[in-house]
Structures are given as C-alpha cells and as structure tokens.
Design a protein around this motif. Structure first.
Motif, PDB file in Angstrom:
ATOM      1  N   MET A  94       0.844  -1.203   0.000  1.00  0.00           N
ATOM      2  CA  MET A  94       0.000   0.000   0.000  1.00  0.00           C
ATOM      3  C   MET A  94       0.872   1.243   0.000  1.00  0.00           C
ATOM      4  SD  MET A  94      -3.215  -0.930   0.041  1.00  0.00           S
ATOM      5  CE  MET A  94      -4.197   0.312   0.847  1.00  0.00           C
ATOM      6  N   ALA A  95       0.295   2.322  -0.424  1.00  0.00           N
ATOM      7  CA  ALA A  95       1.054   3.568  -0.492  1.00  0.00           C
ATOM      8  C   ALA A  95       1.276   4.134   0.889  1.00  0.00           C
ATOM      9  CB  ALA A  95       0.309   4.578  -1.357  1.00  0.00           C
ATOM     10  N   ALA A  96       2.252   4.995   0.976  1.00  0.00           N
ATOM     11  CA  ALA A  96       2.483   5.702   2.220  1.00  0.00           C
ATOM     12  C   ALA A  96       1.230   6.462   2.608  1.00  0.00           C
ATOM     13  CB  ALA A  96       3.659   6.661   2.051  1.00  0.00           C
ATOM     14  N   GLU A  97       0.980   6.558   3.893  1.00  0.00           N
ATOM     15  CA  GLU A  97      -0.192   7.225   4.479  1.00  0.00           C
ATOM     16  C   GLU A  97      -1.496   6.471   4.211  1.00  0.00           C
ATOM     17  OE1 GLU A  97       1.516  11.515   2.972  1.00  0.00           O
ATOM     18  OE2 GLU A  97      -0.611  11.311   3.410  1.00  0.00           O
ATOM     19  N   GLY A  98      -1.409   5.272   3.678  1.00  0.00           N
ATOM     20  CA  GLY A  98      -2.655   4.655   3.269  1.00  0.00           C
ATOM     21  C   GLY A  98      -3.028   3.377   3.963  1.00  0.00           C
ATOM     22  N   GLY A  99      -2.134   2.747   4.709  1.00  0.00           N
ATOM     23  CA  GLY A  99      -2.454   1.412   5.194  1.00  0.00           C
ATOM     24  C   GLY A  99      -2.509   1.354   6.698  1.00  0.00           C
ATOM     25  N   GLY A 100      -2.403   0.112   7.222  1.00  0.00           N
ATOM     26  CA  GLY A 100      -2.368  -0.095   8.661  1.00  0.00           C
ATOM     27  C   GLY A 100      -3.669   0.234   9.344  1.00  0.00           C
ATOM     28  N   LYS A 101      -3.589   0.817  10.541  1.00  0.00           N
ATOM     29  CA  LYS A 101      -4.758   1.116  11.352  1.00  0.00           C
ATOM     30  C   LYS A 101      -5.616   2.222  10.762  1.00  0.00           C
ATOM     31  CE  LYS A 101      -2.392  -0.250  15.607  1.00  0.00           C
ATOM     32  NZ  LYS A 101      -1.941   0.176  16.959  1.00  0.00           N
ATOM     33  N   GLU A 102      -5.062   2.978   9.806  1.00  0.00           N
ATOM     34  CA  GLU A 102      -5.793   4.109   9.255  1.00  0.00           C
ATOM     35  C   GLU A 102      -6.624   3.741   8.037  1.00  0.00           C
ATOM     36  OE1 GLU A 102      -2.915   7.014   8.352  1.00  0.00           O
ATOM     37  OE2 GLU A 102      -2.250   7.330  10.398  1.00  0.00           O
ATOM     38  N   THR A 103      -6.747   2.427   7.782  1.00  0.00           N
ATOM     39  CA  THR A 103      -7.399   1.988   6.548  1.00  0.00           C
ATOM     40  C   THR A 103      -8.813   2.529   6.423  1.00  0.00           C
ATOM     41  OG1 THR A 103      -6.071  -0.012   6.546  1.00  0.00           O
ATOM     42  CG2 THR A 103      -8.082  -0.034   5.216  1.00  0.00           C
ATOM     43  N   ASN A 104      -9.581   2.568   7.530  1.00  0.00           N
ATOM     44  CA  ASN A 104     -10.976   2.986   7.473  1.00  0.00           C
ATOM     45  C   ASN A 104     -11.153   4.490   7.598  1.00  0.00           C
ATOM     46  OD1 ASN A 104     -11.951   0.348   7.188  1.00  0.00           O
ATOM     47  ND2 ASN A 104     -11.768  -0.001   9.413  1.00  0.00           N
ATOM     48  N   GLU A 105     -10.077   5.207   7.776  1.00  0.00           N
ATOM     49  CA  GLU A 105     -10.161   6.659   7.901  1.00  0.00           C
ATOM     50  C   GLU A 105     -10.206   7.294   6.516  1.00  0.00           C
ATOM     51  OE1 GLU A 105      -7.347  10.360   9.417  1.00  0.00           O
ATOM     52  OE2 GLU A 105      -6.924   8.299  10.077  1.00  0.00           O
ATOM     53  N   ILE A 106     -11.116   8.230   6.337  1.00  0.00           N
ATOM     54  CA  ILE A 106     -11.232   8.916   5.052  1.00  0.00           C
ATOM     55  C   ILE A 106     -10.124   9.956   4.934  1.00  0.00           C
ATOM     56  CG2 ILE A 106     -12.671  10.481   3.688  1.00  0.00           C
ATOM     57  CD1 ILE A 106     -15.061   9.000   4.621  1.00  0.00           C
ATOM     58  N   LYS A 107      -9.385   9.897   3.840  1.00  0.00           N
ATOM     59  CA  LYS A 107      -8.228  10.767   3.653  1.00  0.00           C
ATOM     60  C   LYS A 107      -8.629  12.097   3.021  1.00  0.00           C
ATOM     61  CE  LYS A 107      -5.610   7.510   5.170  1.00  0.00           C
ATOM     62  NZ  LYS A 107      -5.025   7.605   6.527  1.00  0.00           N
ATOM     63  N   THR A 108      -7.921  13.136   3.410  1.00  0.00           N
ATOM     64  CA  THR A 108      -8.144  14.461   2.839  1.00  0.00           C
ATOM     65  C   THR A 108      -6.924  14.961   2.085  1.00  0.00           C
ATOM     66  OG1 THR A 108      -7.453  15.508   4.908  1.00  0.00           O
ATOM     67  CG2 THR A 108      -9.818  15.097   4.604  1.00  0.00           C
ATOM     68  N   GLN A 109      -5.852  14.169   2.063  1.00  0.00           N
ATOM     69  CA  GLN A 109      -4.692  14.507   1.258  1.00  0.00           C
ATOM     70  C   GLN A 109      -3.872  13.248   1.032  1.00  0.00           C
ATOM     71  OE1 GLN A 109      -2.698  17.433   3.804  1.00  0.00           O
ATOM     72  NE2 GLN A 109      -1.068  15.946   4.180  1.00  0.00           N
ATOM     73  N   CYS A 142      -3.200   4.539  -2.807  1.00  0.00           N
ATOM     74  CA  CYS A 142      -4.472   3.831  -2.623  1.00  0.00           C
ATOM     75  C   CYS A 142      -5.122   4.378  -1.359  1.00  0.00           C
ATOM     76  CB  CYS A 142      -4.230   2.331  -2.508  1.00  0.00           C
ATOM     77  SG  CYS A 142      -5.744   1.341  -2.592  1.00  0.00           S
ATOM     78  N   LYS A 143      -6.169   5.179  -1.527  1.00  0.00           N
ATOM     79  CA  LYS A 143      -6.761   5.900  -0.406  1.00  0.00           C
ATOM     80  C   LYS A 143      -8.267   5.710  -0.358  1.00  0.00           C
ATOM     81  CE  LYS A 143      -2.895   7.985   0.640  1.00  0.00           C
ATOM     82  NZ  LYS A 143      -2.135   7.617   1.843  1.00  0.00           N
ATOM     83  N   LYS A 144      -8.786   5.578   0.842  1.00  0.00           N
ATOM     84  CA  LYS A 144     -10.237   5.627   1.059  1.00  0.00           C
ATOM     85  C   LYS A 144     -10.616   7.092   1.164  1.00  0.00           C
ATOM     86  CE  LYS A 144     -13.842   4.343   4.403  1.00  0.00           C
ATOM     87  NZ  LYS A 144     -14.760   3.673   3.479  1.00  0.00           N
ATOM     88  N   ILE A 145     -11.478   7.564   0.243  1.00  0.00           N
ATOM     89  CA  ILE A 145     -11.760   9.005   0.199  1.00  0.00           C
ATOM     90  C   ILE A 145     -13.249   9.312   0.307  1.00  0.00           C
ATOM     91  CG2 ILE A 145      -9.682   9.501  -1.139  1.00  0.00           C
ATOM     92  CD1 ILE A 145     -11.515   9.741  -3.624  1.00  0.00           C
ATOM     93  N   ALA A 146     -14.098   8.302   0.559  1.00  0.00           N
ATOM     94  CA  ALA A 146     -15.541   8.555   0.628  1.00  0.00           C
ATOM     95  C   ALA A 146     -16.210   7.511   1.505  1.00  0.00           C
ATOM     96  CB  ALA A 146     -16.153   8.549  -0.779  1.00  0.00           C
ATOM     97  N   HIS A 147     -17.460   7.812   1.873  1.00  0.00           N
ATOM     98  CA  HIS A 147     -18.259   6.848   2.644  1.00  0.00           C
ATOM     99  C   HIS A 147     -19.028   5.901   1.742  1.00  0.00           C
ATOM    100  CE1 HIS A 147     -17.520   8.628   6.579  1.00  0.00           C
ATOM    101  NE2 HIS A 147     -17.738   9.828   6.057  1.00  0.00           N
ATOM    102  N   GLU A 148     -19.373   6.367   0.554  1.00  0.00           N
ATOM    103  CA  GLU A 148     -20.141   5.551  -0.392  1.00  0.00           C
ATOM    104  C   GLU A 148     -19.298   5.278  -1.626  1.00  0.00           C
ATOM    105  OE1 GLU A 148     -23.095   4.047  -0.460  1.00  0.00           O
ATOM    106  OE2 GLU A 148     -23.528   4.565   1.619  1.00  0.00           O
ATOM    107  N   ARG A 149     -19.779   4.361  -2.442  1.00  0.00           N
ATOM    108  CA  ARG A 149     -19.009   3.960  -3.618  1.00  0.00           C
ATOM    109  C   ARG A 149     -18.707   5.168  -4.507  1.00  0.00           C
ATOM    110  NH1 ARG A 149     -24.281   2.174  -4.586  1.00  0.00           N
ATOM    111  NH2 ARG A 149     -25.215   2.925  -6.526  1.00  0.00           N
ATOM    112  N   LEU A 150     -17.544   5.147  -5.111  1.00  0.00           N
ATOM    113  CA  LEU A 150     -17.089   6.242  -5.962  1.00  0.00           C
ATOM    114  C   LEU A 150     -17.531   5.999  -7.397  1.00  0.00           C
ATOM    115  CD1 LEU A 150     -13.553   6.521  -4.392  1.00  0.00           C
ATOM    116  CD2 LEU A 150     -15.266   8.322  -4.343  1.00  0.00           C
ATOM    117  N   THR A 151     -17.933   7.064  -8.067  1.00  0.00           N
ATOM    118  CA  THR A 151     -18.499   6.937  -9.413  1.00  0.00           C
ATOM    119  C   THR A 151     -17.860   7.872 -10.439  1.00  0.00           C
ATOM    120  OG1 THR A 151     -20.218   8.550  -8.841  1.00  0.00           O
ATOM    121  CG2 THR A 151     -20.747   6.226  -8.489  1.00  0.00           C
TER     122      THR A 151
END
Length: 624
Positions: free
Chosen positions: A1-16, A587-596
C-alpha cells in the motif's frame, strides 16, 4: 500500500495524499452537491456522474460543471481551486419525474458563454438535448421508446462533430443519432451493413432521414461504457460479457479484443497518445491493453471491489527525450521539475511520435511514464504509474525509476505471456533510490524479488496468484442485475428549434442479430459474513432484480464461466502470472459511499461518490 494509506488508518477517510510530484489536498470549500449539502440516500438510484465544459469565457472563469443526483440534474459555474463553490446559485436545476438521468456529455465545439449543448441519457432509454444556459430543451430522442427501452449507460458526442452523437444501452446496443433528424413514429426497420465476431452494425431503412442512423449490437449483456480514441478514429467498448472490443469507428472494423480476468468490464479509457487502453470491472483489477500489439501488457491490483471508473492523467503523463543521466539523484522537488512540471497536453499529445523514437536504433531513447487513476465501489481511489519497464520489457532501461519490480522472464508466446527485462533498481545508487519515493511500498526494492515466480514481473508487496491461474486476489463477485420499466418521458420538455449542425454521416457501417440481455450477470456469492457485508456496502445499489431476470442471469452466468475457462491462458486473457502485476502508487479511502467519478483537470482532479458529493483535489502547488 502507499504511504499514508495502510495499517490502522485503513478505514479513515483521507483528505490529502502524497506522490512524487507533491501533496494533493482536498478542498472542502470547493465541494459541489445539492444545495442543502445533505448526503443523498443512494438506494435505488443511478450512479452520480459529472461532466465538464469550457465556454471560453474571457473573465477566466469559463469552466461549467453538470452532475446528476437521483432524479435531479444540476448545472453550475465551476470555480475549482480558485474560489469556494456557491451552491445557492445553480445556473440550471431540473427535477425529472418517472425517470432518472444516468449520464451526460457536453459538446465542446459548440460551447459558448451564452449557449451549450448538453446530452442527457435516462434510465427509461430516452436522450434529451438541452441548453442549461438558455434553460431550453431542444429535442427529445427515443421519446416513445421505440428504438430501445433499456437504460442509457453512456452517451458521447462524436469527436469533431456538432451534430452526431452515440448512445449505449444496457440492452447491449449502441445507436448513432443526428440532432437534425427525427426519430419517427414507428419502430425503425434495419438492414445489415456489416457483421463480425460477436458484433454487427445495421443501418436504418427509411424513405426520409430519421434516427437512428446506425445500430451497433456488441457482445452479450449490457454495454457499460465506450470511449473514443484521442484522434476520434477508434472506439473502445467495455461490455458486461467481460470483453473489451476496439473498433475502427468509420469502417466499423474490429481492431482487437481483450477478456477480463473475471466478470464484466464496467469502464474504459485511452492514454493521451492513443497507444494504450485501460479497463476496469468486476474482477477488481485494472487491465492495461496495448493498442498496437493487441495484447494485455499489465494488470493492477489495489481495489477490494468492482472498479467503476478509470482515467488517464494527461498532465502527469510524461514522454521525454532522455537527456538526463540514467540514474537521477536529488530531491523529489528537483526530480519533479525535470520530469513532470510543464508536461501538459502538448507533451502528452506528442507521445506517439516520441514513442517511435524509443524503439528506433538511431534515435535517442525516450523516458516514458503514464499516470492513470481508478476509483471503485470499495470507496478507494488508486493512482498508478505505467513505466518503461512494463512498456518496453525487451529493452534495457534508460532510467531506474519504477514502481514494479521486474525480473528476467521468458515464456511461450502461445500462452499470451511477455518477456521482461531485468530491472536495474537493485544496482542503482542510494541517490537513485531516493528518486523512487513514489513507490507504493516501503519494501518495494529491487533486491527483494527472490520470492517471486521466475516468470512474473510484479510488485513484491502483493499476494501471489495461484500458479495455475485459477483465482485472482479479492475476486468477490457481487450480485448485480438490472431491469428496465416503462416510465414517463422526462418532464422539462420545452420545444425549441434544433441547433444547426452537420449532415448525416457519409461513411458505411455495420450490425447483426446478436442475442441481447437487458440484465447484468448474476454470479454466485460467497456465504461468509465479510462477503455479505461487502455486497451490502459496495454493490451497485441502483440495480433492481426480478425472478425472471435471475433465471436468465443464472443461465448466462454458466455460459460466461464456460467461456472464461476457454479464454484463460490465451492472449485474450493471460493468467495472473503471465503478465506484470502493478502496485498502486496511491491507494486511499476518500468517501463513505461507492465512488463513481474520476476526472483529471489541469490544476486539480475531481471525484464524486454516490452520496452526491463532487470533490476537488488540488494538485501540488495549485492551492489558491
């Protein structure tokens, strides 16, 4: 996974997030949505889509944005990274009864500050031509649903034309329209023009000019998306039967095909130079296909669910002469200045000529990096770098920057495999390794490939595939079916004279009676709780199902599985170990719902999720 993207922060929505060119930042004040900013309840609705057009406004604020949320369609001035969005003042807002907008497209040729031509496709099969600046509805096509009753999945203006447009439906058919023609009061009669493997093109028989001009029948099941090549000469189609088919548009000749590893293909895009096509779908993979070689050259695995959108970044894609030393040492900023800043459209558009130099013996070598992105139903955005070790596996690397470890490999051409050159990353100096900060894993170094199979160039942070090619990581099929109901026509239908445009197309085209299904494939689901949660949270909620459709789908699914077994291991669908496996740069989680939505603009990138929020991410150094 990319830096800032994995581990315990997986479910956190990223803003950068950070890439080698710098930090991309979410601009919360530039978020577009419904005026009340309340998350949209997406259950039973079609995907949120976004379209842009520039009206060449001399004020410097010429970008316009259109997006659909449920039954609503919005049209705003897009201020991007410059100013905060003012949601209280849409230029136009429309609410439709009995049907929902599913897709839309602006005509860039006719756009002015006073008028734009916007096509809107609907869930009941109609296509509307509107001018949201003048607040007019010019025409309604397929109004009585005599041409096709199924949902419109994709609509595009034909490149270079002011009057021709192409419409795809979930029936598996595409129709070519002319805005100057009517659709007639009776169902069209067709005459076969051309027929090929799993496709056909018919012309409409009529004493007077009427729509549609042509009907394409492509594959089996829904035609989920199509995309024109940058020069407008070729058409790439992603279908629910899992096939990518690339056609010469004017001659309607099949140029090449590719089969997904599993399930249907949902999205497709072209590289800026037209040399490569990327497709994504229900196998959770992004697949890179070479237009000239007509073969799969790489797959990318980073998503945990279906990939809904793929797009190339024309600004970060770089094709340049290798005047610099083969091993670059320095900071990310210095590296970026020499490789990325100022690339823009001109450099991307000149890629084809420069690529020819790369393969010539008397020309200077060319350094090539393509950047593309993907978003999926797992709410994640991935960015990928397609580098020269993948593009030119037989040639020595002129540079050492790469995000995929490559080993020497040879294989049988009959099996659809590729031969990869040995990467020079392990032999690079520490300064050179410093330039590889865009790599997506901390342990992604050239000297950690001893555990990889000898025939597969791949990233070492990804799970190994079955040596027999039987499964792909995270291949969790989701139940996905679709029905189309007869619904009233779109309500805002003020009739105005049609805009002037070109004449009927003068080329000969094609078509056949291929079996059509108005439903998407239904696959067996796993019974464990994780898979149930995955389907509940990330499956396409806008699709309904009926028992009769399920019977058809089950039969279609069995046929699809049999066909998949025949193509696996061939050039249509190489096994997982037969082509390089890319690792995402980000690879970042950036939303609560599916991305379109994923769209790359000059100073930002734009994403949207099914809750109806359209987000702007400023490129490095572009925050105002």
């Amino acid at each position: 996974m990319a830096a800032e993207g994995g581990g315990k922060e997986t479910n956190e929505i990223k803003t950068q997030f950070t890439t080698r060119e710098g930090v991309y930042k979410l601009l919360t004040h530039s978020e577009y949505s419904r005026p009340n900013r309340v998350p949209f309840n997406s259950q039973g609705s079609n995907p949120v889509k976004v379209s842009f057009v520039n009206v060449n406004d001399q004020s410097g604020n010429g970008d316009r944005i259109c997006f659909n949320v449920g039954r609503e369609l919005y049209f705003y001035i897009y201020k991007g990274v410059r100013k905060a969005a003012d949601l209280s003042k849409p230029i136009d807002k429309r609410i439709y009864k009995g049907t929902q907008p599913t897709c839309h497209d602006f005509n860039p040729l006719t756009a002015t500050a006073d008028s734009v031509s916007l096509l809107v496709g609907f869930s009941a099969g109609q296509v509307q031509l509107i001018d949201p600046i003048k607040k007019e509805t010019s025409k309604l096509f397929n109004e009585e649903r005599l041409i096709d009753k199924s949902r419109v999945t994709c609509v595009r203006w034909v490149p270079g034309s002011e009057s021709l447009f192409l419409v795809a439906h979930s029936s598996g058919s595409m129709y070519l329209y002319n805005v100057e023609n009517t659709c007639g009061t009776t169902p069209p009669n067709y005459q076969l023009l051309k027929q090929g493997e799993n496709y056909a093109v018919h012309t409409c028989k009529s004493k007077s000019a009427r729509n549609p001009l042509l009907r394409w029948t492509v594959g089996e099941g829904a035609l989920n998306e199509f995309a024109f090549s940058p020069d407008g000469k070729f058409l790439a189609c992603a279908s629910q039967d899992g096939f990518l088919r690339v056609f010469g548009f004017d001659a309607a000749e099949l140029h090449g095909t590719m089969k997904s590893y599993f399930g249907g293909l949902l999205c497709v895009c072209w590289s800026p130079d037209g040399q490569y096509i990327v497709a994504g779908g229900e196998d959770d993979l992004v697949t890179v296909w070479s237009f000239s070689d007509c073969r799969v050259i790489a797959r990318g695995h980073g998503h945990k669910s279906w990939v809904s959108v793929v797009a190339f970044d024309h600004c970060t894609t770089s094709v340049e002469d290798s005047d610099l030393p083969a091993e670059f040492s320095g900071s990310d900023e210095e590296y970026h200045e020499q490789t990325n800043f100022g690339v823009g459209r001109d450099r991307a558009n000149s890629a084809q000529s420069r690529l020819s130099k790369r393969n010539s013996t008397d020309g200077r070598p060319v350094s090539v990096t393509y950047r593309f992105g993907s978003v999926g139903q797992d709410t994640q955005m991935c960015l990928w770098d397609l580098t020269e070790d993948i593009l030119f596996p037989h040639l020595p690397l002129s540079r050492t920057r790469t995000h995929t470890n490559v080993m020497s490999a040879t294989s049988s051409p009959a099996a659809g495999t590729v031969t990869a050159a040995t990467t020079t990353a392990a032999a690079a100096s520490s300064g050179t390794n410093g330039s590889n900060t865009g790599s997506t894993s901390g342990n992604n170094s050239g000297n950690t490939t001893n555990s990889l199979p000898a025939t597969l160039p791949r990233s070492n942070s990804l799970p190994h595939s079955n040596p027999q090619g039987g499964t792909t990581p995270n291949s969790h099929p989701s139940s996905n079916s679709s029905t189309t109901t007869a619904t009233p026509t779109p309500t805002p239908t003020t009739t105005t004279p049609a805009s002037k445009g070109g004449s009927i197309i003068d080329s000969t085209f094609i078509a056949t009676g291929v079996s059509k299904f108005a439903t998407l494939s239904l696959h067996d689901s796993r019974k464990d709780r994780h898979e149930k949660d995955h389907k509940r949270n990330h499956s396409m909620g806008h699709i309904n199902s009926k028992s009769s459709d399920k019977l058809n789908q089950l039969s279609s699914s069995r046929t699809a599985k049999a066909d998949a077994a025949k193509t696996l291991g061939t050039t249509l669908c190489p096994r997982m170990e037969e082509v390089p496996l890319l690792e995402p740069l980000v690879c970042k989680k950036i939303a609560h719902e599916r991305l379109t939505v994923l769209i790359f603009l000059e100073d930002c990138l734009v994403t949207a999720c099914q809750e109806g929020f359209v987000c702007t991410w400023a490129r490095p150094g572009k925050v105002v």
